[in-house]
Write an enzyme that holds these catalytic residues in place. Sequence first.
Site, PDB file in Angstrom:
ATOM      1  N   HIS A 205       3.686   3.303  12.673  1.00 18.39           N
ATOM      2  CA  HIS A 205       2.609   3.946  13.100  1.00 18.39           C
ATOM      3  C   HIS A 205       2.589   5.298  13.926  1.00 18.39           C
ATOM      4  O   HIS A 205       2.319   5.797  14.880  1.00 18.39           O
ATOM      5  CB  HIS A 205       1.023   3.585  13.997  1.00 18.39           C
ATOM      6  CG  HIS A 205       0.038   3.205  12.723  1.00 18.39           C
ATOM      7  ND1 HIS A 205      -1.444   2.403  12.816  1.00 18.39           N
ATOM      8  CD2 HIS A 205       1.141   2.148  11.242  1.00 18.39           C
ATOM      9  CE1 HIS A 205      -1.211   1.808  11.435  1.00 18.39           C
ATOM     10  NE2 HIS A 205      -0.140   1.640  11.112  1.00 18.39           N
TER      11      HIS A 205
ATOM     12  N   HIS B 287       0.539  -1.533   0.057  1.00 18.24           N
ATOM     13  CA  HIS B 287       0.133  -0.037  -0.293  1.00 18.24           C
ATOM     14  C   HIS B 287       0.805   1.344   0.155  1.00 18.24           C
ATOM     15  O   HIS B 287       1.660   1.263   0.404  1.00 18.24           O
ATOM     16  CB  HIS B 287      -1.154  -0.149   1.238  1.00 18.24           C
ATOM     17  CG  HIS B 287      -0.409   0.066   2.702  1.00 18.24           C
ATOM     18  ND1 HIS B 287      -0.438   1.574   3.365  1.00 18.24           N
ATOM     19  CD2 HIS B 287      -0.547  -1.207   3.513  1.00 18.24           C
ATOM     20  CE1 HIS B 287      -0.224   1.219   4.346  1.00 18.24           C
ATOM     21  NE2 HIS B 287       0.125  -0.294   4.793  1.00 18.24           N
TER      22      HIS B 287
ATOM     23  N   GLU C 155      -5.025   1.575   2.808  1.00 13.65           N
ATOM     24  CA  GLU C 155      -5.112   0.907   3.240  1.00 13.65           C
ATOM     25  C   GLU C 155      -5.624   0.647   5.052  1.00 13.65           C
ATOM     26  O   GLU C 155      -5.699  -0.255   5.592  1.00 13.65           O
ATOM     27  CB  GLU C 155      -3.866   0.185   3.316  1.00 13.65           C
ATOM     28  CG  GLU C 155      -3.791  -1.449   3.794  1.00 13.65           C
ATOM     29  CD  GLU C 155      -3.415  -1.603   5.559  1.00 13.65           C
ATOM     30  OE1 GLU C 155      -3.085  -0.466   6.176  1.00 13.65           O
ATOM     31  OE2 GLU C 155      -3.297  -2.694   6.193  1.00 13.65           O
TER      32      GLU C 155
END
Lengths: 339, 333, 348
Positions: free
Chosen positions: A308, A60, A197
């Site tokens: 993240h 992605h 995604e």
Amino acid sequence: MLGRLEQLTNIYGVSGDEGRVRKYLKGALDDMGLAHKTDAMGNLIVHKAGKGRRVMVCAHMDEVGMIVRGVLENGLLAYEAAGLDPRVVISKRVAVGRDDVPGVIGAKAIHLQNREEFKRALAHDELYVDIGAKDRADALKYVKPGDRICFTTKFERLGEDIVKAKALDDRVGCAILLELLKNDYECDLWAVFTVQEELGLRGAKAAVWTAAPDVALVLEGTTANDMPKAKEHEYVTRMGHGPAVTFMDGGTVARPRMFKALQQTAKEAGIPYQFRQGSRGGTDGGAINKALDGCVVGGISVGCRYIHSPASLASVSDIQNAYLLAHAFLQTKKFDEVL
Amino acid sequence: MDTKTLETILTTYGPTGHEDRISSVLRDLVAPYADEVYNDKLGNLIALKRGVSGKKIMLSAHMDQIGLVVVAIDEKGFLRVANVGGVNAPLSAGHQVVFENGTRGAVYFERNEKGVGEVKMNNLFVDIGAESREEAEQLVNVGDMCVFAGRFALMGNRLSCSTLDDRICCAALVEAIQKARSEHDVYYVFTVQEEVGLRGAGTAAYAIEPDLGISLDVTGTGDVPEALPMAVELGKGPTVKVMDSSVIVPPAVRRFMENAAAEAGIPFQREVLRGGGTDTGAVQRTRGGVPAGCISIGTRYIHSPVETCDMRDYENAVKLLCACLERKELPIA
Amino acid sequence: MDVFEALSAMTTAPGVTGNEARVSEVVRGYFRAYTDDISVDAVGNTYARIGETGPTLLVMAHMDEVGMMVTCIEDNGMLRVRSVAGVDPRVLPGSEVTVHGKREIRAVIGAKPPHLQDSGDEKKAYTADDLVCDTGLSADEVNALVGVGDNVTFRLEPPMKLKNSIVAGKTFDDRACVAVMLEAMDILKSRRLNCRVVFCGSVQEESGGLGASAGGYNVKPDLAVAIDVCHAPTPGTKPFDTVEMDRVSVTTGANIHPKVFDMIKASAEEQNIPWETDVAIGATGTDAWSLQPLLGGIPCGLISLPLRYMHTSVEVISLDTLRNCAKVIAGVAANLGADWEEKLCLDD
């Protein structure tokens, strides 16, 4: 491949706004003489037609980030985030909108906080992006609601084997996929650089209608939680111990033949590998395996510490071995053995 | 169905994603009655009995059972696990589990001040009798799955076994393929991966493109101490599903099933299941939409090692299913 | 057309999510004024088609309402009800409802009277399990007329006019947007179109988007615009969670194709209609979310009508804004023609 990874991770491409990543990849594909198509959601699809099994390989393009919800009277920007713990965004630099307007996400100085405030984590709706605007009208000269907000971390090598960057999840996958496209495999190959995604496998949900694969490989960045206070069985993956093969995650349970085939491929080719030792988390595979009349999905992931967050780490050898593993799987036509 | 066959269906290993063994057992049972038998890409087992009307009915019951997956093996040989499907952590402690290769294990929990009620999945471990990681790895690997050791107990009219969900309905499909006479093409689908998100049913329905879907699953009851209000009781008949968290059954499909029951004199109950989804929803949502309904067998203690149902409900469920299959006119939503 | 009249007829027809047959019938009646090409699909989506050639634009507003279902009949004939989707149990105590059994039965939702409550009880919110639905009928009568699975709606009362073209009623979510579609059809009836428009009253938006998912598959549109309601400001709402009552809300975000956003914006601006950007980072909670990934991807837009007190029986909207939404949609259809593919191209 590392050079491409550097360029890819530096590009701003928050979920829903992947245009610049796509543009870079289209340029690279043009240089390779490969035809490509962009679908209505923005997925970039390369179909290398061939006889044999319909195989989809995907990574992605989007990274976790934020979007401007509105501008306050005082010129600060209210934002919304997806996939970001509010505790990692404080005290970071960002870029806002197509013009990359510089901004920061600050917070009240600790000197001005009392004991109670000190202990409490701030939520996203208590944080703001500051672009230095005087007031609302001033801010609206530069940014608007709907603009994406992206971290501005720059790619760097740390030591021999480690890279630091934003968006290793999943620009590592994009870099590997680009590398795989240099080769020819004996199958009907659908290489897809997916969008969104991080918002729920959205691009893959669309692209699978076009690719209609029987077998798929998903190239991802995944959690490496190999930290001092974590228990070993909660590491998920360990950085530097090879690409991780998935037996189960939040959206797939690996078919036994696929799980075995990936391990077999690694052993035959002498590629170090580990298991993705977790059962949660999602990848595009979750959308692909149950779409249409079903698809056997294999997951190859690179462990990323601090995934993240604005600054994550990964091992160069893991990335290279992930490529080698995917390449060997395709080269030795293991896709014929997994159905 | 004889008890031995029922017990085999109920106790054969088959956690989500690893259904090959139970698929094999079921395949042997249905093949003699089917025009075609095959497994699809995800492993769904499909047995087709052709009819003449040109209409297609897809039946489904899921083969997979919940279980625990080995996430890590520690240096002392204890296995750390995660749930496959809706497994309740406190309810797992103190039970025996079994792996595909027959390895047995004892599930227990890390001691904590508040006791077993507070236990989460990552506080559980499985003891397979190994004394080191190396010894454990001779027996099981990361990624292997175990299930509650099957205990099949007949208690008068009632049956208790950890896998009633949904093997009791797989048994119902096996009986139906032997007994039902239908004008339509009937696809008996034993689905995979229901417990983790109805994955097999949707893909099977996409390939089959049925005109009507009837799924079979277990549902809860309101007839135990301190139960939440629910209008289903053991022994009062199979249910015609109204709604669960995956589907609202179209009124026309419900009426079709209720009429079939009424005409054949089969008792039934109406069921609204809170907090649980079934293959019905996945079938309904395929392509341009499929009229889909569900016959459920009331079951107490779902997703525990002691699931319990009433065998009279089971027999009536088979009768109701056959009655539906024997209808000429299919419902249009 | 008389928008208020259409709203009255549609909002007094029962159509709890999953059981939309009766409201579908009413909607088809209104569709008939504009076209003969009307159909209903396997899940109940209701379509009206206009236009002969060119790209296909799907316009979708959902017909289903939030409502309840009988889950249990107690020995004394009282009913236990649960939300089928979206009904906050806290709005229920003291509400008048209609039970749709073999006939329509008036009932009330009851809770313990204040006199008998412990002090502090009134601070605890009701859950569905605390409430009963009381028809006043005997257990025998109830069992003869009502069954598990029967729908229960807010009492079927027509909407009321407040000041300033503002109206209040039940199920403006989303029948007010079905009215937007009817009004758009009215505007377009005298226009020559260079596209095909499929207006769709969808089902089950409130319970997961089955209608949109099936409808998108069946229609295979080149682009789609969903119309739903959004929140208007009321005391306690936060900035940026709401859109002013007098503005047409146009959503932007990952669920929305940027060029369809541009088309909607252009239509509003060229007609001098006040509008506002509503930002959604991902899921919009509407039919647009279900439509977008179908069949390889459908370019989607979302227009919303601001509404106060959503999912209560006293939802409030502005009829002026409703008509403006219709003008915006009609404008998008009127501007759509042979150059549509070029217009939708994503520039990198």
